[in-house]
Design an enzyme around this catalytic site. Structure first.
Site, mmCIF file in Angstrom:
data_model
loop_
_atom_site.group_PDB
_atom_site.id
_atom_site.type_symbol
_atom_site.label_atom_id
_atom_site.label_comp_id
_atom_site.label_asym_id
_atom_site.label_seq_id
_atom_site.Cartn_x
_atom_site.Cartn_y
_atom_site.Cartn_z
ATOM 1 N N MET A 92 0.778 -1.245 -0.042
ATOM 2 C CA MET A 92 0.015 0.176 -0.003
ATOM 3 C C MET A 92 0.858 1.249 0.162
ATOM 4 S SD MET A 92 -2.768 1.641 0.235
ATOM 5 C CE MET A 92 -4.006 0.592 0.754
ATOM 6 N N CYS A 93 0.535 2.223 -0.875
ATOM 7 C CA CYS A 93 1.255 3.526 -0.992
ATOM 8 C C CYS A 93 0.367 4.577 -1.139
ATOM 9 C CB CYS A 93 2.180 3.410 -1.969
ATOM 10 S SG CYS A 93 3.548 2.090 -1.817
ATOM 11 N N GLY A 94 0.893 5.854 -0.849
ATOM 12 C CA GLY A 94 0.336 7.089 -1.208
ATOM 13 C C GLY A 94 1.084 7.567 -2.418
#
Length: 628
Positions: free
Chosen positions: A1-3
């Site tokens: 998961m990343c922004g």
């Protein structure tokens, strides 16, 4: 998961990070607490610049900060996704690094499209291809990861892309999951305008969308300065088979079983399971779901020596949590997760409830209980009185709390050696209002209906995992440390679980039901998945959707509709019939025949503030916040 975030500007000067409002950067950092950094790409003699901002939640392999830059090619990647299959990724490897290596090896557009088509798992990405001055971006076939875009004629920033934004004066929209987009930045610099090339998802054979329909859908919210061109010579290959719309050769049992009125619900399920063909399908479904869940609970770094805190004593740290109502969707996920999560590791069952009125002010609640959203009659084996007499706080004895506790007892029976952490997440009106204003309104945005508000708030509080844990009869505060949150979204859309599906079947038969189910899966990216990814990711956790695994969807799409649901049979059995049969085959009892109850009603958030709203109405609470 990343922004992930990218700003593209047509200017002689590099874009300033301050152009990203602090609230957007704050929301991006919450998604990726493990690492945050920025990179500006400046190209000599060409008036365009790109600012890349990456925020990583470390889950697999070696920690890999983003954005990734290749010193040889000058290519840049921002990747928010998981490779569960399709491309080899060893346990010790990081999938971002693997994807970047493959992208840098691509010599033409077809290579890039072939690579993206082969990935099995959720993703959104932004890839700067330096040698061709092109920016590629998009979302997977289902749109399981959020990506928003904004075009601005008035500022030098012609294009902005981000996983999550904030309510602002400038309009953000979700990037359609219709395909992959490419922007020729050199051409943009020359013309001072933006042309988007769209490479569509296409099935290898039949049932492909018309270009006119896709073009109209994508162009709806594009400003006049942006033009769209659909590339006809290249496309992506859809990772699932088309929906089987067969309606002939309907088995006699489909037409006759609705006459069985006095047979116990569990008996009806056993009658289906006694049929050899049906039982074979059920076991195939269990196997494909088990594989999907296995990939989602094992693809992460586990520290075998890490223990949880004082609440649980000396036990392994919890890595997996489930959004848990005790309904058949979450029960099946829990039962199959139990097969693959190490037995010494607890599983957190996140159960959210919103405070109901005190007994002294029940006039309206009494009326509500008589309505369509009341708790259904208890199936055999679910003793509501015993469940409510447990340790639950009376103000939070909502339907999902009751069925959740009953489901907990079923899971204990299936595997008493597993530590099942039933986390009671109790939300007061004050908590709801405060967190909506501080966080949730920005995460739900750009969606804005009453339904988006209700589900967004319920999922946010549930996935935060902050509540009360009952351990040996004693309640203690607890915060779930799990980074992976499994959710059952996709089950209703594929297995005719909503009440509207029954209405559609009664009016238009199997043909109409097929059309409705096809539409459901086609719009799940814009109605559900982007929002849920933003909401769950806000806690530094990753949402994983086993019902939307490519193998699961292909298996269900290959079946004629009557093998998945039998809406001639009463509520609580006919909808999601295949799923209920699988649950019964796994030893689940009461939960396998619980009627569908939407999260907003089961948790009681839908009736907490304004009982006269419709789900499709614009949410005045979100509108008020956007003006402030």
């Amino acid at each position: 998961m990343c922004g992930i975030c990218c700003l593209v500007s047509l200017s002689q000067h590099p874009p300033n990070i301050s152009l990203l409002k602090e609230d957007i950067l704050y929301n991006l950092r919450r998604r990726g607490p493990s690492s945050s950094q920025e990179l500006v790409k400046t190209v000599p003699h060409l008036p365009y610049h790109c600012l890349f901002s990456g925020h990583v939640l470390h889950l697999r392999g070696q920690m890999t900060p983003q954005p990734m830059e290749d010193p040889t090619s000058d290519n840049v990647l921002l990747w928010n996704g998981e490779v569960f299959d399709g491309i080899p990724v060893e346990a010790e490897e990081n999938d971002t690094d693997i994807i970047f290596h493959h992208l840098c090896s691509c010599s033409n557009d077809s290579d890039i499209l072939s690579l993206l088509s082969s990935i099995r798992g959720p993703w959104s990405f932004i890839f700067y291809q330096a040698c061709k001055h092109c920016l590629w971006f998009g979302r997977d076939f289902f749109g399981r990861r959020s990506l928003l875009w904004q075009f601005n004629e008035e500022l030098d920033n012609i294009l902005a892309l981000t996983s999550v934004s904030a309510i602002s004066d400038h309009q953000w929209r979700e990037v359609p999951a219709s395909g992959i987009f490419k922007v020729d930045l050199q051409d943009c610099a020359a013309t001072k305008a933006v042309t988007l090339s769209l490479y569509q998802w296409r099935y290898p054979s039949r049932e492909n969308p018309s270009e006119e329909g896709v073009s109209e859908k994508v162009s709806t919210h594009l400003p006049t300065c942006v033009s769209l061109v659909i590339n006809e010579s290249n496309s992506l290959t859809a990772p699932v088979v088309p929906l089987n719309k067969e309606v002939c050769n309907i088995p006699e049992e489909f037409q006759l079983l609705h006459f069985i009125k006095n047979v116990d619900d569990m008996e009806v399920l056993q009658m289906f399971l006694a049929e050899q063909h049906k039982k074979k399908l059920v076991h195939q479904f269990i196997d494909v779901m088990s594989g999907a869940i296995k990939r989602r609970v094992l693809c992460l770094v586990r520290d075998a020596d890490q223990l949880q805190g004082d609440v649980l004593g000396d036990v392994r740290k919890t890595e997996i949590a489930i959004l848990f109502s005790g309904g058949v969707d979450s029960m099946l996920i829990a039962a199959l997760a139990d097969r693959h999560v190490p037995v010494e590791e607890p599983i957190d069952l996140l159960n959210v409830a919103f405070m109901v009125p005190e007994q002294g002010s029940q006039n309206s609640s009494t009326k509500h209980r008589k309505g369509k959203n009341q708790l259904p009659p208890s199936p055999e084996g679910l003793n509501v009185n015993n469940i409510m007499a447990g340790n639950s706080v009376p103000s939070f004895n909502v339907p999902d709390r009751i069925t959740g506790r009953a489901g907990l007892e079923e899971l204990k029976n299936i595997n008493p050696s597993r530590l099942w952490n039933f986390v009671e997440i109790n939300v007061t009106l004050e908590d709801l209002k405060a967190m909506r204003q501080q966080h949730i309104c920005h995460l739900v945005y750009p969606l804005d209906t009453v339904l988006d508000d209700s589900i967004g708030c319920a999922v946010w509080f549930a996935s935060r995992g902050k509540g009360l844990l009952t351990n040996q009869g004693d309640k203690r505060p607890y915060q779930s440390p799990a980074k992976i949150v499994l959710t059952g979204i996709g089950a209703d859309e594929q297995l005719a679980g909503y009440s509207r599906h029954r209405v559609c079947f009664e009016k238009h038969g199997l043909e109409g039901l097929n059309e409705e189910l096809g539409m459901e899966l086609g719009r799940i990216s814009s109605r559900n998945l982007g929002r849920d990814d933003r909401v769950i990711g806000d806690h530094g956790k990753e949402a994983r959707f086993p019902f939307l695994d490519e193998d699961v969807v292909s298996f269900l799409n290959s079946l004629p509709v009557w093998e998945k649901a039998n809406l001639a049979v009463r509520r609580g059995i006919g909808e999601k019939l295949l799923l209920r049969l699988a649950a019964a085959e796994l030893g689940l009892t009461a939960s396998s025949v619980l009627p569908k109850r939407a999260m907003q009603f089961g948790s009681r958030i839908a009736k907490m503030e304004n009982r006269n709203e419709k789900a499709s109405d614009k949410c005045t609470r979100l509108q008020t916040l956007s003006i402030e």
